[in-house]
Design a protein around this motif. Structure first.
Motif, PDB file in Angstrom:
ATOM      1  N   LYS A 182      28.037  36.111  37.406  1.00  0.00           N
ATOM      2  CA  LYS A 182      29.039  35.059  37.278  1.00  0.00           C
ATOM      3  C   LYS A 182      28.953  34.334  35.942  1.00  0.00           C
ATOM      4  CE  LYS A 182      26.304  31.679  39.787  1.00  0.00           C
ATOM      5  NZ  LYS A 182      26.308  30.726  40.866  1.00  0.00           N
ATOM      6  N   ARG A 183      27.836  34.433  35.279  1.00  0.00           N
ATOM      7  CA  ARG A 183      27.595  33.778  33.985  1.00  0.00           C
ATOM      8  C   ARG A 183      27.871  32.285  34.102  1.00  0.00           C
ATOM      9  NH1 ARG A 183      26.333  37.753  30.082  1.00  0.00           N
ATOM     10  NH2 ARG A 183      26.852  39.788  30.923  1.00  0.00           N
TER      11      ARG A 183
ATOM     12  N   HIS B 110      34.725  37.341  39.612  1.00  0.00           N
ATOM     13  CA  HIS B 110      36.123  37.493  40.017  1.00  0.00           C
ATOM     14  C   HIS B 110      36.442  38.960  40.249  1.00  0.00           C
ATOM     15  CE1 HIS B 110      37.418  33.488  37.962  1.00  0.00           C
ATOM     16  NE2 HIS B 110      36.346  33.368  38.715  1.00  0.00           N
ATOM     17  N   LEU B 111      37.054  39.237  41.401  1.00  0.00           N
ATOM     18  CA  LEU B 111      37.408  40.598  41.774  1.00  0.00           C
ATOM     19  C   LEU B 111      38.874  40.648  42.191  1.00  0.00           C
ATOM     20  CD1 LEU B 111      34.234  41.235  43.956  1.00  0.00           C
ATOM     21  CD2 LEU B 111      34.594  41.981  41.596  1.00  0.00           C
TER      22      LEU B 111
ATOM     23  N   PHE C 103      31.980  36.625  50.597  1.00  0.00           N
ATOM     24  CA  PHE C 103      33.173  36.689  49.756  1.00  0.00           C
ATOM     25  C   PHE C 103      34.098  35.544  50.133  1.00  0.00           C
ATOM     26  CE2 PHE C 103      31.570  40.959  49.707  1.00  0.00           C
ATOM     27  CZ  PHE C 103      31.872  41.443  48.447  1.00  0.00           C
ATOM     28  N   PHE C 104      34.846  35.099  49.152  1.00  0.00           N
ATOM     29  CA  PHE C 104      35.857  34.075  49.326  1.00  0.00           C
ATOM     30  C   PHE C 104      37.132  34.596  48.681  1.00  0.00           C
ATOM     31  CE2 PHE C 104      31.695  32.260  48.613  1.00  0.00           C
ATOM     32  CZ  PHE C 104      31.514  31.442  49.714  1.00  0.00           C
TER      33      PHE C 104
ATOM     34  N   LEU D 161      36.209  36.336  45.277  1.00  0.00           N
ATOM     35  CA  LEU D 161      35.074  35.701  44.617  1.00  0.00           C
ATOM     36  C   LEU D 161      33.787  36.026  45.365  1.00  0.00           C
ATOM     37  CD1 LEU D 161      36.773  32.182  44.382  1.00  0.00           C
ATOM     38  CD2 LEU D 161      36.721  33.931  42.581  1.00  0.00           C
ATOM     39  N   THR D 162      32.727  36.267  44.608  1.00  0.00           N
ATOM     40  CA  THR D 162      31.392  36.437  45.178  1.00  0.00           C
ATOM     41  C   THR D 162      30.377  36.005  44.136  1.00  0.00           C
ATOM     42  OG1 THR D 162      29.975  37.934  46.471  1.00  0.00           O
ATOM     43  CG2 THR D 162      31.046  38.867  44.498  1.00  0.00           C
TER      44      THR D 162
END
Length: 182
Positions: free
Chosen positions: A119-120, A126-127, A161-162, A170-171
């Protein structure tokens, strides 16, 4: 009506202030990333971005990535995801599709092959639910590469996951074991 160039200029500035640097416009975000629309418009004007409520609405509704969202009363606005400032978007854990996609540039592959997707400075990796969106994302940074994420196996293995308001998955991290180049 505003030009496409002006729409893009305002959208980029909104991305900056609603995702990364609210202080650049002299606004604050609450714990969930929201800010008052009236205050935002006033501060945008003070910073050289004179935007009417109708123009803001145009930027929000025509943004191809649906990066911004109003609350139910249209009194507050926030970015849907992509924050580097501390906010809790309060997304519920969601069951992802079997596979998800991540677009990147070829130049970043060697790093990804070592550590996976990190995610830095952002809150999440982001997927995308489709490979075409991932390809467009990858093109922003150079020769695009699409990585296929085995989201079903990740979920079984305990990863969460969201799904954001604008359908970005998102993960926290995607280890290399769940990645395959398309």
């Amino acid at each position: 009506m505003m030009t496409e160039k002006e729409n893009t200029r305002i959208s980029k500035y909104l991305s900056l202030v609603l995702r990364h640097a609210p202080e650049a416009a002299g606004i604050t975000l609450d714990e969930h990333g929201w800010t008052d629309v009236g205050i935002l418009l006033k501060q945008l004007s003070r910073n050289g971005y004179a935007v009417s409520p109708a123009e803001l609405d145009h930027v929000v509704t025509t943004n191809s990535k649906q990066r911004f969202i109003y609350d139910e009363n249209r009194a507050r606005i926030r970015a849907s995801q992509g924050h580097s400032v501390a906010v809790d978007l309060a997304y519920a854990v969601s069951e992802p599709p079997t596979v998800l996609y991540h677009g990147t540039a070829e130049a970043f592959l060697s790093s990804i092959e070592k550590t996976g997707l990190d995610k830095r400075s952002r809150h999440h990796v982001h997927l995308s639910a489709d490979d075409e969106t991932a390809r467009r994302v990858g093109q922003r940074h150079g020769k695009p590469v699409v990585l296929v994420v085995d989201a079903a196996r990740m979920r079984v293995d305990g990863y969460t996951f969201f799904c954001s308001d604008n359908n970005v998955w998102l993960t926290e991290h995607v280890p290399t074991a769940y990645l395959q180049r398309q």
